[in-house]
Design a protein around this motif. Sequence first.
Motif, PDB file in Angstrom:
ATOM      1  N   GLN A   1      -2.342  -4.428  -3.017  1.00  0.00           N
ATOM      2  CA  GLN A   1      -3.364  -3.900  -2.084  1.00  0.00           C
ATOM      3  C   GLN A   1      -3.827  -2.514  -2.555  1.00  0.00           C
ATOM      4  O   GLN A   1      -5.018  -2.218  -2.550  1.00  0.00           O
ATOM      5  CB  GLN A   1      -2.789  -3.833  -0.657  1.00  0.00           C
ATOM      6  N   HIS A   2      -2.871  -1.669  -2.925  1.00  0.00           N
ATOM      7  CA  HIS A   2      -3.228  -0.419  -3.616  1.00  0.00           C
ATOM      8  C   HIS A   2      -2.879  -0.580  -5.089  1.00  0.00           C
ATOM      9  O   HIS A   2      -1.834  -1.125  -5.434  1.00  0.00           O
ATOM     10  CB  HIS A   2      -2.487   0.778  -3.013  1.00  0.00           C
ATOM     11  N   TYR A   3      -3.764  -0.121  -5.951  1.00  0.00           N
ATOM     12  CA  TYR A   3      -3.652  -0.465  -7.368  1.00  0.00           C
ATOM     13  C   TYR A   3      -3.946   0.724  -8.282  1.00  0.00           C
ATOM     14  O   TYR A   3      -3.588   0.729  -9.455  1.00  0.00           O
ATOM     15  CB  TYR A   3      -4.623  -1.607  -7.704  1.00  0.00           C
ATOM     16  N   ASP A   4      -4.626   1.780  -7.763  1.00  0.00           N
ATOM     17  CA  ASP A   4      -4.923   2.940  -8.621  1.00  0.00           C
ATOM     18  C   ASP A   4      -3.617   3.583  -9.068  1.00  0.00           C
ATOM     19  O   ASP A   4      -2.637   3.546  -8.337  1.00  0.00           O
ATOM     20  CB  ASP A   4      -5.675   4.022  -7.821  1.00  0.00           C
ATOM     21  N   LYS A   5      -3.685   4.258 -10.225  1.00  0.00           N
ATOM     22  CA  LYS A   5      -2.486   4.977 -10.671  1.00  0.00           C
ATOM     23  C   LYS A   5      -2.026   5.952  -9.582  1.00  0.00           C
ATOM     24  O   LYS A   5      -0.850   6.011  -9.226  1.00  0.00           O
ATOM     25  CB  LYS A   5      -2.807   5.714 -11.981  1.00  0.00           C
ATOM     26  N   ASP A   6      -2.995   6.709  -9.025  1.00  0.00           N
ATOM     27  CA  ASP A   6      -2.649   7.724  -8.033  1.00  0.00           C
ATOM     28  C   ASP A   6      -2.121   7.127  -6.728  1.00  0.00           C
ATOM     29  O   ASP A   6      -1.375   7.767  -5.999  1.00  0.00           O
ATOM     30  CB  ASP A   6      -3.891   8.560  -7.664  1.00  0.00           C
ATOM     31  N   MET A   7      -2.572   5.942  -6.378  1.00  0.00           N
ATOM     32  CA  MET A   7      -2.182   5.345  -5.089  1.00  0.00           C
ATOM     33  C   MET A   7      -0.935   4.471  -5.232  1.00  0.00           C
ATOM     34  O   MET A   7      -0.363   4.049  -4.232  1.00  0.00           O
ATOM     35  CB  MET A   7      -3.319   4.469  -4.548  1.00  0.00           C
ATOM     36  N   ALA A  47       0.838  -1.197   0.000  1.00  0.00           N
ATOM     37  CA  ALA A  47       0.000   0.000   0.000  1.00  0.00           C
ATOM     38  C   ALA A  47       0.877   1.252   0.000  1.00  0.00           C
ATOM     39  O   ALA A  47       2.068   1.183   0.305  1.00  0.00           O
ATOM     40  CB  ALA A  47      -0.903  -0.022   1.228  1.00  0.00           C
ATOM     41  N   ARG A  48       0.239   2.363  -0.315  1.00  0.00           N
ATOM     42  CA  ARG A  48       0.972   3.620  -0.542  1.00  0.00           C
ATOM     43  C   ARG A  48       2.094   3.907   0.456  1.00  0.00           C
ATOM     44  O   ARG A  48       3.216   4.201   0.042  1.00  0.00           O
ATOM     45  CB  ARG A  48      -0.040   4.776  -0.602  1.00  0.00           C
ATOM     46  N   VAL A  73      -3.961  -8.307  -5.567  1.00  0.00           N
ATOM     47  CA  VAL A  73      -5.065  -8.705  -4.681  1.00  0.00           C
ATOM     48  C   VAL A  73      -6.200  -7.679  -4.651  1.00  0.00           C
ATOM     49  O   VAL A  73      -7.358  -8.043  -4.460  1.00  0.00           O
ATOM     50  CB  VAL A  73      -4.609  -8.976  -3.225  1.00  0.00           C
ATOM     51  N   GLY A  74      -5.891  -6.395  -4.779  1.00  0.00           N
ATOM     52  CA  GLY A  74      -6.942  -5.362  -4.798  1.00  0.00           C
ATOM     53  C   GLY A  74      -7.641  -5.183  -3.454  1.00  0.00           C
ATOM     54  O   GLY A  74      -7.173  -5.655  -2.421  1.00  0.00           O
ATOM     55  N   SER A  75      -8.777  -4.458  -3.485  1.00  0.00           N
ATOM     56  CA  SER A  75      -9.514  -4.136  -2.258  1.00  0.00           C
ATOM     57  C   SER A  75     -10.476  -5.264  -1.896  1.00  0.00           C
ATOM     58  O   SER A  75     -11.034  -5.921  -2.775  1.00  0.00           O
ATOM     59  CB  SER A  75     -10.341  -2.865  -2.467  1.00  0.00           C
ATOM     60  N   ALA A  76     -10.657  -5.464  -0.602  1.00  0.00           N
ATOM     61  CA  ALA A  76     -11.626  -6.453  -0.097  1.00  0.00           C
ATOM     62  C   ALA A  76     -11.724  -6.256   1.399  1.00  0.00           C
ATOM     63  O   ALA A  76     -11.072  -5.369   1.951  1.00  0.00           O
ATOM     64  CB  ALA A  76     -11.140  -7.869  -0.412  1.00  0.00           C
ATOM     65  N   THR A  77     -12.515  -7.090   2.071  1.00  0.00           N
ATOM     66  CA  THR A  77     -12.528  -7.018   3.539  1.00  0.00           C
ATOM     67  C   THR A  77     -11.125  -7.392   4.038  1.00  0.00           C
ATOM     68  O   THR A  77     -10.320  -7.975   3.302  1.00  0.00           O
ATOM     69  CB  THR A  77     -13.522  -8.034   4.130  1.00  0.00           C
ATOM     70  N   HIS A  78     -10.884  -7.089   5.308  1.00  0.00           N
ATOM     71  CA  HIS A  78      -9.563  -7.406   5.866  1.00  0.00           C
ATOM     72  C   HIS A  78      -9.254  -8.890   5.720  1.00  0.00           C
ATOM     73  O   HIS A  78      -8.154  -9.267   5.335  1.00  0.00           O
ATOM     74  CB  HIS A  78      -9.491  -6.998   7.341  1.00  0.00           C
ATOM     75  N   ALA A  79     -10.245  -9.732   6.050  1.00  0.00           N
ATOM     76  CA  ALA A  79      -9.994 -11.179   6.018  1.00  0.00           C
ATOM     77  C   ALA A  79      -9.670 -11.630   4.600  1.00  0.00           C
ATOM     78  O   ALA A  79      -8.691 -12.345   4.365  1.00  0.00           O
ATOM     79  CB  ALA A  79     -11.217 -11.928   6.557  1.00  0.00           C
ATOM     80  N   VAL A  80     -10.471 -11.180   3.651  1.00  0.00           N
ATOM     81  CA  VAL A  80     -10.271 -11.643   2.272  1.00  0.00           C
ATOM     82  C   VAL A  80      -8.955 -11.094   1.720  1.00  0.00           C
ATOM     83  O   VAL A  80      -8.168 -11.820   1.089  1.00  0.00           O
ATOM     84  CB  VAL A  80     -11.475 -11.222   1.388  1.00  0.00           C
ATOM     85  N   GLN A  81      -8.689  -9.809   1.986  1.00  0.00           N
ATOM     86  CA  GLN A  81      -7.465  -9.204   1.460  1.00  0.00           C
ATOM     87  C   GLN A  81      -6.228  -9.922   2.040  1.00  0.00           C
ATOM     88  O   GLN A  81      -5.297 -10.280   1.312  1.00  0.00           O
ATOM     89  CB  GLN A  81      -7.442  -7.725   1.836  1.00  0.00           C
TER      90      GLN A  81
END
Length: 375
Positions: free
Chosen positions: A42-48, A12-13, A67-75
């Motif tokens: 976990q962070h995937y946007d161009k800006d992030m 992440a950022r 992996v992208g965004s999801a609930t804590h458990a899923v992520q």
Amino acid sequence: MSSRYIICVVGARPNFMKMAPILRALSIKLPHIQVLLVHTGQHYDKDMSDRLFDDLKLPRPDINLEVGSATHAVQTADVMRKFEPILDTYQPCCVIVVGDVNSTLACTLVAVKKDVPVVHVEAGLRSYDKKMPEEINRILTDQIADRLYTTERSAEINLKKEGIPSDQICFVGNVMIDSLIYGQKGAPQVLDILKSAGIDPSVLSGLKDYAVVTLHRPSNVDQPDSLQHLLDILIEISNRLPLIFALHPRTKNNIERFKLTYIFDVKNIVFLPPQGYLEMLGLMSSASLILTDSGGLQEESTALGIPCLTLRENTERPITVEQGTNTIVGSDRNLILSCLDEILAGRGKSGRVPEFWDGAAAERIADDLKAWLVL
Ligand code: UD1
């Protein structure tokens, strides 16, 4: 030591600015070791994400787990599931994780169970607030990691209280500040940042004085009442000091979801999308004040000598309060406005830069790793 690989994990950022100087130091101090950069996605946007890689001169990840965004458990579970085969393939001599995001804990768990040594950079910070997901990530990562690098002396005390033996802990200083010193010269001017975002700077009364705002902690932005309360305080502040608010996607989504979009029409507040690393440095460097709930900005404002009001009830980075420019104000309107009075009267905290926040923390890490892993 037979393996010739070190795996460095980012997700992440706030991980990117910590890992960039480590990769540079490893390439100089351990040129015979192949360093693989794994991005969990976990962070995937161009800006992030992508934009920060460019700003920090971070090499593109060798592997992206997407992996992208999801609930804590899923992520967390997705990162674990996808990280395990990477360890099987490369059998690294260690895994380096930074900070306290879900990816940090997920990769640590996978590695220790495969008997791969884990190195945690920025260990031992504690807010003592288990409602913060990051606090859980920090405690668990530190309990099972093998080598713990700390940014401030209080972290070592915290770790020892939790039963971590002293010979696993090494005070190296702050890699975030390595990035800050490295990036400072390339930071653009505020006027140029606003112009390239398509904003007419005259909306901010000439920009002589302004505050930078960031907000993204679930405790501040995930409940409509708390978010509205903070936004209303920001409106009051903006009557006296123009604000530049870099909006995290979580906060933007919630402002829209909770129908608080009136904030976008307030005259003296300019909204920007998540900024690149150098833009953020440019915005902070000439600000009169930083209002934030971010951990990184508390440290960066201390390094830059700019007063910071932290919109949280606690901090895991107490040195920024004891030695730096930081004041913990929570969401207490009266306290925030009285601190603002002091700052506008030129009596804001000036502080000093803490020990080993000197641009050489990553080199100390690489030197220590070389000896510890006998590389
Ligand atoms: C994560 C970290 C936090 C860190 C923050 C910095 C955890 C538990 N939290 O919080 O410690 O301070 O990153 O930003 O690891 N989203 C996008 N694009 C992205 C990423 C996220 O739109 O590239 C949106 C999604 O709607 C997502 C939400 O932001 O659901 C939250 O993202 P997530 O990574 O779950 O947590 P952060 O709040 O970013």
